[in-house]
Design a protein around this motif. Structure first.
Motif, short mmCIF file in Angstrom:
data_model
loop_
_atom_site.label_atom_id
_atom_site.label_comp_id
_atom_site.label_asym_id
_atom_site.label_seq_id
_atom_site.Cartn_x
_atom_site.Cartn_y
_atom_site.Cartn_z
N THR A 102 0.82 -1.19 0.00
CA THR A 102 0.00 0.00 0.00
C THR A 102 0.87 1.25 0.00
N VAL A 103 0.27 2.34 -0.44
CA VAL A 103 0.94 3.64 -0.43
C VAL A 103 0.26 4.50 0.61
N GLN A 104 1.02 4.98 1.59
CA GLN A 104 0.45 5.92 2.56
C GLN A 104 0.43 7.29 1.90
N VAL A 105 -0.77 7.73 1.58
CA VAL A 105 -0.88 8.91 0.73
C VAL A 105 -0.88 10.22 1.50
N THR A 106 -1.31 10.23 2.74
CA THR A 106 -1.19 11.42 3.57
C THR A 106 -0.97 11.00 5.01
N PRO A 107 -0.32 11.86 5.81
CA PRO A 107 -0.31 11.60 7.25
C PRO A 107 -1.74 11.56 7.77
N LYS A 108 -1.95 10.85 8.85
CA LYS A 108 -3.30 10.65 9.33
C LYS A 108 -3.92 11.94 9.88
N PHE A 109 -5.22 12.04 9.72
CA PHE A 109 -5.97 13.07 10.41
C PHE A 109 -6.14 12.64 11.86
N HIS A 110 -6.27 13.59 12.73
CA HIS A 110 -6.30 13.26 14.16
C HIS A 110 -7.73 13.02 14.63
N PHE A 111 -8.33 11.98 14.04
CA PHE A 111 -9.63 11.52 14.50
C PHE A 111 -9.43 10.25 15.31
N HIS A 112 -10.40 9.98 16.15
CA HIS A 112 -10.42 8.65 16.74
C HIS A 112 -10.71 7.67 15.60
N PRO A 113 -9.93 6.58 15.46
CA PRO A 113 -10.08 5.69 14.30
C PRO A 113 -11.50 5.23 14.03
N ARG A 114 -12.26 4.97 15.06
CA ARG A 114 -13.61 4.46 14.85
C ARG A 114 -14.62 5.56 14.56
N SER A 115 -14.18 6.81 14.60
CA SER A 115 -15.12 7.90 14.35
C SER A 115 -14.93 8.51 12.97
N ALA A 116 -13.96 8.04 12.19
CA ALA A 116 -13.71 8.58 10.86
C ALA A 116 -14.57 7.89 9.82
N ILE A 117 -15.15 8.66 8.92
CA ILE A 117 -16.03 8.13 7.88
C ILE A 117 -15.56 8.64 6.53
N LEU A 118 -15.33 7.72 5.58
CA LEU A 118 -15.09 8.09 4.20
C LEU A 118 -16.46 8.25 3.54
N VAL A 119 -16.86 9.49 3.32
CA VAL A 119 -18.20 9.74 2.79
C VAL A 119 -18.30 9.30 1.34
N GLY A 120 -17.30 9.65 0.53
CA GLY A 120 -17.34 9.30 -0.88
C GLY A 120 -16.13 9.82 -1.61
N SER A 121 -16.01 9.43 -2.88
CA SER A 121 -14.87 9.81 -3.71
C SER A 121 -15.37 10.21 -5.09
N CYS A 122 -14.86 11.32 -5.60
CA CYS A 122 -15.21 11.80 -6.94
C CYS A 122 -13.97 12.31 -7.64
N ASN A 123 -13.57 11.67 -8.73
CA ASN A 123 -12.47 12.15 -9.57
C ASN A 123 -11.18 12.42 -8.80
N GLY A 124 -10.87 11.60 -7.83
CA GLY A 124 -9.64 11.75 -7.07
C GLY A 124 -9.75 12.58 -5.81
N PHE A 125 -10.88 13.23 -5.59
CA PHE A 125 -11.13 13.99 -4.37
C PHE A 125 -12.02 13.16 -3.45
N ILE A 126 -11.79 13.26 -2.15
CA ILE A 126 -12.61 12.52 -1.21
C ILE A 126 -13.20 13.47 -0.18
N CYS A 127 -14.33 13.05 0.40
CA CYS A 127 -14.94 13.76 1.52
C CYS A 127 -14.78 12.88 2.74
N LEU A 128 -14.24 13.45 3.80
CA LEU A 128 -13.93 12.71 5.01
C LEU A 128 -14.55 13.42 6.21
N VAL A 129 -15.25 12.67 7.04
CA VAL A 129 -15.87 13.23 8.24
C VAL A 129 -15.24 12.60 9.46
#
Length: 394
Positions: A102-129
């Protein structure tokens, strides 16, 4: 160009050695656009010429993204909330552990792991909650994980009447606009509930727009299935209807659900597989088959087709967990996520094979890598955060 000469049986033979830097610009881009992600990042530090090409040349961006459409990747968050990218290539054997780097593409966001949600992906952009378990203080980010660019959306002021929030992320092929949807469930008089839909258009409007009340309460699976230019969801209490939000017109419509559904909505998941709207019913159920309904003709009730995956074919250790489809690929194979594992299902052979990746998979999505900056949708003057330090080129 370097020229080397040698003699063979009295005849002079000239060997012309062409350096890659001597190749025409278009040919150089053609070669570089075929590389996997890691070598592309390595090539960025070779020289100033390649750095400029790989970070700002529209022809390279277009060529790479066009090829990426044929081999979509898997973007997932691991147990430490670090975004990781697994590239899918035709020649790889995804069941051999050493191949799945795997490629680690960015350093992690400082969320609690179980509280992070990948909302969706469009053309290489993602929405993360992140932090949605604390509804009054959560965060929404738009991110290009390949470039490490992101920005934080400003959310409406929290109201004490709000009881639940869900998000969707979509792209309009007609207008070329990216939109974030916010579905808000709130208490009103006499303890009744109302659900409203808000829309934020990236780079166009600077505030959330309320597009009206919707006829059903919200639940967390909102907006996961993007089919036919619309996001889809189901009511949390009924199973006879599917709702859709048309990304271009912003109109809400209803679609017929598969007839005779008896499974509670909480055990159903909508998904897009092979450009079809699909519904699966295996969510945290013990020792049962996985049923998948396919809407073969969009909007046509009679086109729903049911397929079953027998419990006997499910890999040991995964049989008691939920199976959520990610996407369909070559030879009709379906990629599923089951708890912290990924597995391909071959419908012809009726077999599963586990995809070996480093670490646990907390949440995952189909992803098309892109080198386009967020500034292409937000404007050149927009301030984005870049988590990668600027590379110094000697």
């Amino acid at each position: 160009m370097d020229v080397k000469s040698s003699f063979c049986k009295g005849s002079r033979i000239s060997h012309h050695v062409t350096r890659i830097m001597d190749l025409p610009w278009v040919i150089m881009i053609e070669i570089l656009s075929r590389l996997p992600i890691k070598p592309i990042f390595q090539c960025r530090v070779v020289c100033k010429l390649w750095y400029g090409l790989l970070t700002s040349d529209p022809l390279f961006f277009n060529m790479h993204q066009t090829r990426s459409l044929n081999f979509p990747s898997i973007l997932f968050l691991d147990g430490q909330c670090s975004p990781l990218l697994l590239e899918l290539k035709a020649e790889y054997d995804y069941y051999v552990h050493r191949c799945n780097r795997t490629v680690q593409v960015t350093p992690k966001f400082h969320f609690h792991p179980r509280s992070a949600i990948l909302v969706g992906s469009c053309n290489g952009f993602i929405c993360l909650v992140g932090g949605l378990t604390h509804i009054e203080n959560h965060s929404v980010y738009i991110n290009n994980p390949l470039l490490g660019e992101y920005f934080k959306l400003e959310l409406p002021k929290w109201e004490i009447s709000v009881t639940q929030v869900a998000y969707g992320f979509c792209f309009s092929e007609v207008s070329g606009e990216y939109k974030v949807l916010r579905l808000v469930d709130r208490k009103v008089q006499d303890d009744t509930r109302a659900s409203e839909l808000e829309v934020y258009t990236l780079g166009v409007y600077e505030k959330w727009r309320n597009v009206g009340e919707i006829p059903c309460p919200v639940w967390y699976d909102f907006g996961k299935a993007n089919v036919n230019g619309a996001l889809h969801w189901m009511e949390s209490e009924k199973t006879d209807c599917i709702y859709s939000f048309d990304v271009e017109t912003e109109k809400i419509k209803s679609l017929p659900a598969p007839p005779g559904l008896e499974t509670p909505s909480s055990n159903l998941r909508l998904a897009e597989l092979g450009n079809c709207l699909c519904l699966t019913d295996n969510v945290d159920r013990w020792n049962v088959n996985i049923n998948i309904w396919w809407m073969k003709e969009y909007g046509i009730a009679e086109s729903w087709t049911k397929n079953s995956i027998l419990v006997e074919s499910i890999p040991h250790g995964m049989v008691n967990y939920s199976f959520e489809p990610i996407f369909i690929w070559k030879d009709g194979e379906i990629l599923f996520q089951s708890r912290s594992k990924l597995a391909w299902y071959n419908p012809e052979m009726k077999t599963f094979r586990v995809v070996n990746v480093d670490g646990d998979v907390i949440t995952s999505t189909k992803y098309t890598p892109s080198f386009y900056s967020l500034k292409t949708i937000m404007g050149d003057d927009f301030q984005v955060t870049n988590v990668y330090p600027k590379t110094e080129i000697a």
